[in-house]
Design a protein around this motif. Structure first.
Motif, PDB file in Angstrom:
ATOM      1  N   ASP A 152      17.031 -15.403   4.431  1.00 48.07           N
ATOM      2  CA  ASP A 152      16.893 -16.619   3.623  1.00 48.07           C
ATOM      3  C   ASP A 152      16.047 -17.587   4.458  1.00 48.07           C
ATOM      4  OD1 ASP A 152      17.203 -18.781   1.966  1.00 48.07           O
ATOM      5  OD2 ASP A 152      19.359 -19.037   2.311  1.00 48.07           O
ATOM      6  N   GLY A 154      13.887 -20.902   5.331  1.00 45.96           N
ATOM      7  CA  GLY A 154      13.986 -22.310   4.949  1.00 45.96           C
ATOM      8  C   GLY A 154      15.330 -22.491   4.259  1.00 45.96           C
ATOM      9  N   GLY A 156      17.994 -24.196   4.868  1.00 47.26           N
ATOM     10  CA  GLY A 156      18.809 -25.401   4.873  1.00 47.26           C
ATOM     11  C   GLY A 156      20.151 -25.075   5.518  1.00 47.26           C
ATOM     12  N   ASP A 175      15.687 -21.531   9.690  1.00 49.69           N
ATOM     13  CA  ASP A 175      15.263 -22.896   9.392  1.00 49.69           C
ATOM     14  C   ASP A 175      14.642 -23.478  10.659  1.00 49.69           C
ATOM     15  OD1 ASP A 175      16.166 -24.813   6.827  1.00 49.69           O
ATOM     16  OD2 ASP A 175      15.521 -25.915   8.618  1.00 49.69           O
ATOM     17  N   SER A 177      14.769 -26.691  11.485  1.00 48.88           N
ATOM     18  CA  SER A 177      15.440 -27.911  11.931  1.00 48.88           C
ATOM     19  C   SER A 177      16.634 -27.537  12.817  1.00 48.88           C
ATOM     20  CB  SER A 177      15.924 -28.721  10.719  1.00 48.88           C
ATOM     21  OG  SER A 177      16.994 -29.547  11.088  1.00 48.88           O
ATOM     22  N   GLY A 201      13.636 -21.197  13.560  1.00 48.98           N
ATOM     23  CA  GLY A 201      12.284 -20.636  13.525  1.00 48.98           C
ATOM     24  C   GLY A 201      11.486 -21.166  12.358  1.00 48.98           C
ATOM     25  N   ASP A 202      10.208 -20.795  12.376  1.00 52.15           N
ATOM     26  CA  ASP A 202       9.288 -21.257  11.334  1.00 52.15           C
ATOM     27  C   ASP A 202       9.179 -20.179  10.261  1.00 52.15           C
ATOM     28  OD1 ASP A 202       6.890 -21.847   9.856  1.00 52.15           O
ATOM     29  OD2 ASP A 202       6.450 -23.295  11.437  1.00 52.15           O
ATOM     30  N   GLN A 204       6.827 -19.520   8.472  1.00 54.37           N
ATOM     31  CA  GLN A 204       5.504 -18.889   8.421  1.00 54.37           C
ATOM     32  C   GLN A 204       5.408 -17.729   9.408  1.00 54.37           C
ATOM     33  OE1 GLN A 204       2.667 -22.624   7.452  1.00 54.37           O
ATOM     34  NE2 GLN A 204       4.232 -22.876   9.003  1.00 54.37           N
ATOM     35  N   SER A 219      13.873 -20.257  -1.069  1.00 54.08           N
ATOM     36  CA  SER A 219      14.344 -21.149  -2.123  1.00 54.08           C
ATOM     37  C   SER A 219      14.000 -22.602  -1.783  1.00 54.08           C
ATOM     38  CB  SER A 219      15.864 -20.989  -2.285  1.00 54.08           C
ATOM     39  OG  SER A 219      16.381 -22.028  -3.081  1.00 54.08           O
ATOM     40  N   GLN A 220      13.105 -23.171  -2.561  1.00 49.03           N
ATOM     41  CA  GLN A 220      12.650 -24.552  -2.373  1.00 49.03           C
ATOM     42  C   GLN A 220      12.216 -24.801  -0.932  1.00 49.03           C
ATOM     43  OE1 GLN A 220      12.017 -26.029  -4.962  1.00 49.03           O
ATOM     44  NE2 GLN A 220      13.283 -24.917  -6.409  1.00 49.03           N
ATOM     45  N   ALA A 221      11.573 -23.811  -0.372  1.00 51.28           N
ATOM     46  CA  ALA A 221      11.146 -23.897   1.025  1.00 51.28           C
ATOM     47  C   ALA A 221       9.628 -23.779   1.169  1.00 51.28           C
ATOM     48  CB  ALA A 221      11.837 -22.795   1.838  1.00 51.28           C
ATOM     49  N   HIS A 224       7.157 -26.596   1.547  1.00 52.86           N
ATOM     50  CA  HIS A 224       7.212 -27.350   2.813  1.00 52.86           C
ATOM     51  C   HIS A 224       6.273 -26.742   3.851  1.00 52.86           C
ATOM     52  CE1 HIS A 224      10.574 -30.000   1.890  1.00 52.86           C
ATOM     53  NE2 HIS A 224      11.162 -28.975   1.311  1.00 52.86           N
TER      54      HIS A 224
HETATM   55  C1  LIG Z   1      14.594 -28.279   0.249  1.00 51.81           C
HETATM   56  S1  LIG Z   1      15.389 -27.490   1.575  1.00 51.81           S
HETATM   57  C2  LIG Z   1      15.883 -25.982   0.784  1.00 51.81           C
HETATM   58  C3  LIG Z   1      17.132 -25.419   1.384  1.00 51.81           C
HETATM   59  C4  LIG Z   1      17.661 -24.154   0.720  1.00 51.81           C
HETATM   60  N1  LIG Z   1      16.747 -23.066   0.784  1.00 51.81           N
HETATM   61  C5  LIG Z   1      18.079 -24.418  -0.715  1.00 51.81           C
HETATM   62  O1  LIG Z   1      17.484 -23.868  -1.631  1.00 51.81           O
HETATM   63  O2  LIG Z   1      19.068 -25.138  -0.897  1.00 51.81           O
HETATM   64  C6  LIG Z   1      14.047 -27.011   2.596  1.00 51.81           C
HETATM   65  C7  LIG Z   1      14.463 -26.475   3.949  1.00 51.81           C
HETATM   66  O3  LIG Z   1      13.347 -25.874   4.567  1.00 51.81           O
HETATM   67  C8  LIG Z   1      13.310 -26.209   5.939  1.00 51.81           C
HETATM   68  N2  LIG Z   1      11.920 -26.096   6.381  1.00 51.81           N
HETATM   69  C9  LIG Z   1      10.887 -26.905   6.087  1.00 51.81           C
HETATM   70  N3  LIG Z   1       9.757 -26.444   6.651  1.00 51.81           N
HETATM   71  C10 LIG Z   1      10.090 -25.313   7.302  1.00 51.81           C
HETATM   72  C11 LIG Z   1       9.366 -24.373   8.091  1.00 51.81           C
HETATM   73  N4  LIG Z   1       8.055 -24.501   8.300  1.00 51.81           N
HETATM   74  N5  LIG Z   1      10.037 -23.338   8.601  1.00 51.81           N
HETATM   75  C12 LIG Z   1      11.351 -23.198   8.412  1.00 51.81           C
HETATM   76  N6  LIG Z   1      12.095 -24.047   7.690  1.00 51.81           N
HETATM   77  C13 LIG Z   1      11.461 -25.081   7.137  1.00 51.81           C
HETATM   78  C14 LIG Z   1      13.901 -27.606   5.999  1.00 51.81           C
HETATM   79  O4  LIG Z   1      14.436 -27.889   7.275  1.00 51.81           O
HETATM   80  C15 LIG Z   1      14.962 -27.548   4.902  1.00 51.81           C
HETATM   81  O5  LIG Z   1      16.183 -27.178   5.447  1.00 51.81           O
END
Ligand SMILES: C[S@@+](CC[C@H](N)C(=O)[O-])C[C@H]1O[C@@H](n2cnc3c(N)ncnc32)[C@H](O)[C@@H]1O
Length: 309
Positions: A152, A154, A156, A175, A177, A201-202, A204, A219-221, A224
């Motif tokens: 999973d 990003g 969160g 994630d 963060s 981790g990132d 990408q 999911s919604q990641a 970003h």
């Molecule tokens: C809008 S939240 C979505 C969380 C979860 N996937 C959901 O659907 O409830 C976006 C998440 O992506 C993470 N995020 C943003 N850019 C990212 C990156 N380059 N690599 C990894 N995580 C990232 C943020 O820290 C955040 O927790």
């Protein structure tokens, strides 16, 4: 007083015979008995008290209402008394009007549920339904989910990861963060989800081994990520042959405030871009559609995109 005497006394009155006959088909509330017999509440209540005292009738509370029914355990003399009362009621002048009223009351009761569902037909999924939630539907769908290894990206704090971990073989939540990863990991530990691992981790270039997972979820990641195409190509690499990618994201929109309000890099993603990126990464069986639209402005739309390695 013996129970036989109590029963005889209870049935020595025409109104009480009428009540017993009315309760033959179904239990009734005091209001319904009042409506069927056209009698006042206090009179009905006195008669019901005597019938209950004799053991021929039972009551139960539901909220503010009390329902009465014939004693289902009445046997021997009590059962005979009930049958006698019903026969006696049929000889009374009021019997036919009581029965007509009863029929109307029972019909109305049945129709009440239908009236509600008829009213909400066509918008049933938008009105409140007690106990009905997407979370509950999620659990239902998970029961038919095979024991997969899932990444999973990003993630969160792991809303989805936690749900999946209850069913999947292993869930890797990535994630970037630090705080979110620490919080998610602590929550997974508290919930004793040993197969849920948070990694910093990132998305990408996620810290997940090649050819190691059955399903990648974004999911919604993706909106970003600086380079969404790179994230999709990385997802392809970490999937086992035959594995699937599932992307939930916002469709392109013009709500500029999303940059500041939600920290979004992109104002949603175009379906055509998603298709192009998935294809370039090597995915087959690409399927992209809008699966939800918010009722409130700015009317965000959610895209579900999938593909197979
Ligand atoms: C809008 S939240 C979505 C969380 C979860 N996937 C959901 O659907 O409830 C976006 C998440 O992506 C993470 N995020 C943003 N850019 C990212 C990156 N380059 N690599 C990894 N995580 C990232 C943020 O820290 C955040 O927790």
């Amino acid at each position: 007083m013996s129970s036989t005497l109590k029963s005889l006394r209870a049935l020595s009155d025409a109104t009480r015979l009428r009540i017993v006959a009315l309760l033959e088909k179904d239990e009734l509330s005091v209001n319904e008995l009042q409506e069927a017999t056209r009698m006042g509440q206090s009179r009905i209540s006195t008669h019901l008290g005597l019938l209950q005292d004799s053991g021929l009738v039972q009551s139960r509370r539901e909220g503010k209402r009390t329902f009465y029914k014939l004693n289902p355990h009445a046997n021997g003399a009590a059962a005979e008394f009930i049958q006698l009362a019903i026969r006696g009621a049929k000889e009374l002048q009021e019997h036919s009007s009581d029965q007509i009223n009863l029929k109307r009351i029972l019909n109305r009761r049945r129709e009440q549920a239908q009236v509600y569902f008829n009213q909400v037909a066509g918008r049933f999924d938008r009105v409140y339904g007690p106990g009905r939630s997407w979370q509950a539907f999620g659990h239902l769908l998970l029961r038919v989910f095979p024991p997969l290894v899932v990444a999973d990206l990003g993630s969160g704090e792991g809303l989805l990861s936690e749900l999946l971990a209850r069913r999947c073989k292993k869930v890797i939540a990535v994630d970037n963060s630090e705080k979110i990863v620490a919080f998610g990991a602590a929550k997974a530990k508290k919930n004793n989800l040993k197969n849920l691992e948070f990694r910093l981790g990132d998305l990408q270039n996620p810290p997940v081994e090649p050819d190691s997972v059955d399903l990648v979820i974004l999911s919604q990641a993706l909106h970003h990520a600086e380079e969404p195409a790179k994230a999709i190509a990385s997802a392809f690499r970490m999937l086992k042959p035959g594995g699937q990618i599932m992307i939930l994201d916002l469709a392109r929109h013009n709500f500029e405030e999303a940059h500041e309000l939600y920290g979004d890099r992109w104002l949603g993603l175009a379906e055509s871009d998603l298709h192009r990126w998935l294809e370039a990464a090597g995915f087959k069986k690409i399927d992209i559609s809008i699966v939800a639209r918010e009722e409130q402005p700015p009317h965000f739309e959610t895209i579900l995109a999938s593909g197979q390695k």
